[in-house]
Motif scaffolding. Structure first.
Motif, PDB file in Angstrom:
ATOM      1  N   UNK A 228      44.811  37.842  31.195  1.00 52.41           N
ATOM      2  CA  UNK A 228      44.715  36.737  31.169  1.00 52.41           C
ATOM      3  C   UNK A 228      45.443  35.616  32.255  1.00 52.41           C
ATOM      4  N   UNK A 229      45.212  36.430  33.419  1.00 58.85           N
ATOM      5  CA  UNK A 229      45.618  35.433  34.744  1.00 58.85           C
ATOM      6  C   UNK A 229      44.050  34.448  35.287  1.00 58.85           C
ATOM      7  N   UNK A 230      44.900  33.443  35.339  1.00 57.56           N
ATOM      8  CA  UNK A 230      43.738  32.969  36.694  1.00 57.56           C
ATOM      9  C   UNK A 230      43.207  32.857  37.268  1.00 57.56           C
ATOM     10  N   UNK A 231      41.738  33.709  37.495  1.00 62.88           N
ATOM     11  CA  UNK A 231      41.721  34.542  39.001  1.00 62.88           C
ATOM     12  C   UNK A 231      41.539  33.176  40.530  1.00 62.88           C
ATOM     13  N   UNK A 232      42.172  31.819  39.932  1.00 64.00           N
ATOM     14  CA  UNK A 232      42.365  31.222  40.722  1.00 64.00           C
ATOM     15  C   UNK A 232      43.944  31.424  41.236  1.00 64.00           C
ATOM     16  N   UNK A 233      44.547  31.524  40.561  1.00 62.34           N
ATOM     17  CA  UNK A 233      46.252  31.749  40.576  1.00 62.34           C
ATOM     18  C   UNK A 233      45.962  33.410  41.777  1.00 62.34           C
ATOM     19  N   UNK A 234      45.982  32.868  43.071  1.00 64.99           N
ATOM     20  CA  UNK A 234      45.783  33.726  44.197  1.00 64.99           C
ATOM     21  C   UNK A 234      47.902  34.474  44.643  1.00 64.99           C
ATOM     22  N   UNK A 235      47.864  32.961  44.386  1.00 65.91           N
ATOM     23  CA  UNK A 235      49.908  33.318  45.015  1.00 65.91           C
ATOM     24  C   UNK A 235      50.795  34.256  43.866  1.00 65.91           C
ATOM     25  N   UNK A 236      50.093  33.633  42.515  1.00 67.57           N
ATOM     26  CA  UNK A 236      50.593  34.391  41.881  1.00 67.57           C
ATOM     27  C   UNK A 236      50.912  36.034  41.448  1.00 67.57           C
TER      28      UNK A 236
ATOM     29  N   UNK B 234      52.627  41.825  41.348  1.00 73.22           N
ATOM     30  CA  UNK B 234      52.874  42.415  42.251  1.00 73.22           C
ATOM     31  C   UNK B 234      54.277  43.430  42.091  1.00 73.22           C
ATOM     32  N   UNK B 235      55.033  42.125  42.250  1.00 70.36           N
ATOM     33  CA  UNK B 235      56.340  42.722  42.032  1.00 70.36           C
ATOM     34  C   UNK B 235      56.974  42.978  41.520  1.00 70.36           C
ATOM     35  N   UNK B 236      56.630  42.502  40.185  1.00 74.87           N
ATOM     36  CA  UNK B 236      57.453  43.526  39.339  1.00 74.87           C
ATOM     37  C   UNK B 236      56.876  44.591  38.671  1.00 74.87           C
ATOM     38  N   UNK B 237      56.562  45.301  39.370  1.00 78.06           N
ATOM     39  CA  UNK B 237      55.492  46.685  39.265  1.00 78.06           C
ATOM     40  C   UNK B 237      56.421  47.417  40.838  1.00 78.06           C
ATOM     41  N   UNK B 238      57.023  48.457  39.863  1.00 80.20           N
ATOM     42  CA  UNK B 238      57.256  49.442  40.173  1.00 80.20           C
ATOM     43  C   UNK B 238      57.015  50.649  41.319  1.00 80.20           C
ATOM     44  N   UNK B 239      57.390  50.890  42.351  1.00 80.53           N
ATOM     45  CA  UNK B 239      56.990  51.776  42.765  1.00 80.53           C
ATOM     46  C   UNK B 239      57.606  53.286  43.412  1.00 80.53           C
ATOM     47  N   UNK B 240      57.109  54.508  43.204  1.00 85.50           N
ATOM     48  CA  UNK B 240      58.164  55.129  42.718  1.00 85.50           C
ATOM     49  C   UNK B 240      57.994  55.583  44.061  1.00 85.50           C
TER      50      UNK B 240
ATOM     51  N   UNK C 148      47.756  44.630  46.560  1.00 89.40           N
ATOM     52  CA  UNK C 148      47.319  43.488  45.441  1.00 89.40           C
ATOM     53  C   UNK C 148      46.160  42.969  47.116  1.00 89.40           C
ATOM     54  N   UNK C 149      46.058  43.622  47.986  1.00 84.40           N
ATOM     55  CA  UNK C 149      44.073  42.944  48.708  1.00 84.40           C
ATOM     56  C   UNK C 149      43.139  43.238  47.974  1.00 84.40           C
ATOM     57  N   UNK C 150      43.033  44.300  47.040  1.00 80.11           N
ATOM     58  CA  UNK C 150      41.560  44.680  46.729  1.00 80.11           C
ATOM     59  C   UNK C 150      41.873  43.084  45.651  1.00 80.11           C
ATOM     60  N   UNK C 151      42.372  43.791  44.817  1.00 77.71           N
ATOM     61  CA  UNK C 151      42.560  42.273  43.726  1.00 77.71           C
ATOM     62  C   UNK C 151      42.230  40.674  43.971  1.00 77.71           C
ATOM     63  N   UNK C 152      43.318  40.545  44.535  1.00 80.55           N
ATOM     64  CA  UNK C 152      43.083  39.343  45.716  1.00 80.55           C
ATOM     65  C   UNK C 152      41.316  38.894  46.230  1.00 80.55           C
ATOM     66  N   UNK C 153      40.978  39.448  46.592  1.00 85.94           N
ATOM     67  CA  UNK C 153      39.045  39.918  47.009  1.00 85.94           C
ATOM     68  C   UNK C 153      38.000  39.664  46.024  1.00 85.94           C
ATOM     69  N   UNK C 154      38.799  40.504  44.730  1.00 91.57           N
ATOM     70  CA  UNK C 154      38.162  40.308  43.556  1.00 91.57           C
ATOM     71  C   UNK C 154      38.097  39.458  42.608  1.00 91.57           C
ATOM     72  N   UNK C 155      39.409  39.109  42.900  1.00 91.89           N
ATOM     73  CA  UNK C 155      39.374  37.068  42.530  1.00 91.89           C
ATOM     74  C   UNK C 155      38.757  35.920  43.697  1.00 91.89           C
ATOM     75  N   UNK C 156      38.421  36.475  44.327  1.00 88.45           N
ATOM     76  CA  UNK C 156      37.686  35.813  45.422  1.00 88.45           C
ATOM     77  C   UNK C 156      36.553  35.310  45.148  1.00 88.45           C
ATOM     78  N   UNK C 157      35.796  37.275  45.270  1.00 87.73           N
ATOM     79  CA  UNK C 157      34.658  36.836  45.122  1.00 87.73           C
ATOM     80  C   UNK C 157      34.205  36.441  43.537  1.00 87.73           C
ATOM     81  N   UNK C 158      34.926  36.936  42.551  1.00 94.10           N
ATOM     82  CA  UNK C 158      34.349  35.604  40.767  1.00 94.10           C
ATOM     83  C   UNK C 158      34.676  34.697  40.977  1.00 94.10           C
TER      84      UNK C 158
END
Ligand code: GLR
Ligand code: MG
Length: 416
Positions: free
Chosen positions: A56-64, A69-75, A102-112
């Motif tokens: 549901x997120x906009x592909x253009x909202x790269x800052x988001x 990502x900050x909301x996802x807990x890291x073990x 995030x980098x992989x998703x940023x690149x994927x969003x930019x591609x789309x």
């Protein structure tokens, strides 16, 4: 998992297969975009919940992406006291792990987004300032094959364990891809042998820029000695010693330019390193820095301080090479060829591999990244990951050496 030849570094040797994570985003209109990053378990564990949050997120909202990502807990057990990729890229932190995902998703969003708008990714990043991006050959000391009993793809590069082998490898890189600058991965053999290899390269390829990167395997004294002996032929020395104070001392005592992808890997590390004159060139790994726009921001900070910027890579496929090429095309002051592992990868997930001509990759002008996912190839590599018993799902360069030499222990640093 992608085939990887037995490339040596100070921590050990590459395993026969290296995990990579391929990300695909699909928009409500059915447009897809692809991205790529490290694929060890700790990255996958983060990517899954992150992908859930993106619905549901906009592909253009790269800052988001960064906020999510900050909301996802890291073990924490995954990062505490851990060093990344066998200790070759500094200390691992939760933030660095998140940024790499995030980098992989940023690149994927930019591609789309690029495909939706009919624009290449470089245009979304402000526009290219060059039509082709220069890469350097990335030379490795190398075994002829993986240790006996390990099933792996065959490669035709042969062994390189001495100066003659390194020169021969460089010759083939030049013949096949037209590279005119060479980076040698060092920290493998005692420094005098690596000095001889760089000298042999300088004789075989006069005037070609040369770099040596032991991944912090040397003490300050050893680094100073190597820098002084090779000062007339080095474009730069990359991470001779570990950490900002050690790098600053080597830079001060030798005046040889130092590059890094280990002591400056986050924005927070810049101030101290630049103030102390510890590094003269920062090498962005766009995955590690959190994507293409962060790499542009890094380039701007470097420009402000009169520090050079370029890019380095790890084992990667064509999606990452395309992403590197797009962002590198937009960086105005790119005065050092980027380095890429890509020629070492005989496999890819693209319908058409990217090519190096005259050591350069032409900047794609098609919408998005300008690459197309080959789903069959992807399925083959995924099947390999599914079939693996877990032994190769996390990169472990020491484990691979122990197959040949059970006594092998990861060297403590500095090694020399
Ligand atoms: O420039 C570097 O330090 C690298 O590319 C790190 C890599 O991990 C490389 O050493 C490797 O894959 O063996
Ligand atoms: Mg390096």
């Amino acid at each position: 998992m992608v085939a990887d030849p037995p490339l040596l570094n100070t921590q050990g040797v590459h395993q026969p297969y290296t995990p990579r994570l391929i990300v695909e985003v699909v928009t409500a209109d059915g447009i897809t975009g692809v991205g790529e990053t490290y694929g060890d378990a700790k990255y996958l564990e983060l990517a899954r919940p992150f992908a859930e949050r993106l619905k549901g997120h906009q592909v253009s909202d790269l800052n988001g992406l960064f906020t999510l990502a900050d909301q996802v807990a890291v073990d924490r057990s995954r990062v505490e006291n851990a060093v990344d990729v066998g200790g070759l890229r500094g200390v691992q932190t939760a933030d660095k792990l998140r940024l790499s995902v995030v980098s992989a998703f940023e690149v994927a969003c930019l591609d789309a987004l690029g495909k939706a708008l009919g624009l290449p990714v470089h245009a979304l990043l402000g526009g290219k300032v060059r039509d082709a991006v220069e890469y350097s050959a990335y030379l490795f000391y190398k075994w002829a094959g993986h240790p006996e009993g390990v099933p792996a793809e065959k490669d035709d590069w042969g062994a390189a364990v001495d100066p003659a082998g390194v020169v021969e490898q460089a010759r083939r890189f030049k013949e096949r891809y037209g590279f005119t600058s060479f980076k040698l991965k060092g920290g493998v053999f005692p420094p005098d042998e690596e000095i001889s290899a760089v000298r042999a390269l300088a004789e075989a390829f006069p005037g070609h820029p040369l770099r040596l990167d032991p991944n912090g395997a040397w003490s300050v004294e050893t680094s100073v000695k190597v820098a002084r002996e090779l000062r007339d032929v080095l474009e730069y020395l990359e991470d001779p010693a570990l950490g900002t104070p050690a790098m600053a001392e080597v830079a001060e005592r030798t005046g040889v330019p130092l590059a890094t992808n280990m002591c400056v890997t986050t924005f927070a590390e810049i101030r101290e390193a630049f103030t102390k004159g510890a590094v003269q060139v920062v090498l962005s790994d766009h995955h590690y820095w959190g994507g293409l726009r962060n790499t542009q921001q890094l380039a701007a900070v470097c420009r402000t301080f009169g520090v050079g910027v370029s890019m380095h890579s790890n084992t990667h496929l064509g999606i990452s090479l395309a992403a590197m090429t797009h962002v590198a095309a937009t960086v105005p002051d790119l005065h050092h060829a980027c380095d890429s592992h890509y020629p070492w990868q005989s496999e890819d997930v693209l319908t058409e591999r990217l090519t190096f001509e005259g050591g350069k990759v032409a900047v794609p002008d098609a919408p998005g990244l300008g690459v197309e996912l080959d789903r069959e190839r992807l399925a083959v590599l995924h099947r390999r990951w599914l079939d693996d018993d877990g032994a190769l799902r996390d990169r472990d360069d020491a484990a691979a050496v122990r197959i040949a030499d059970p006594e092998w222990v990861t060297p403590s640093m500095p090694r020399w």
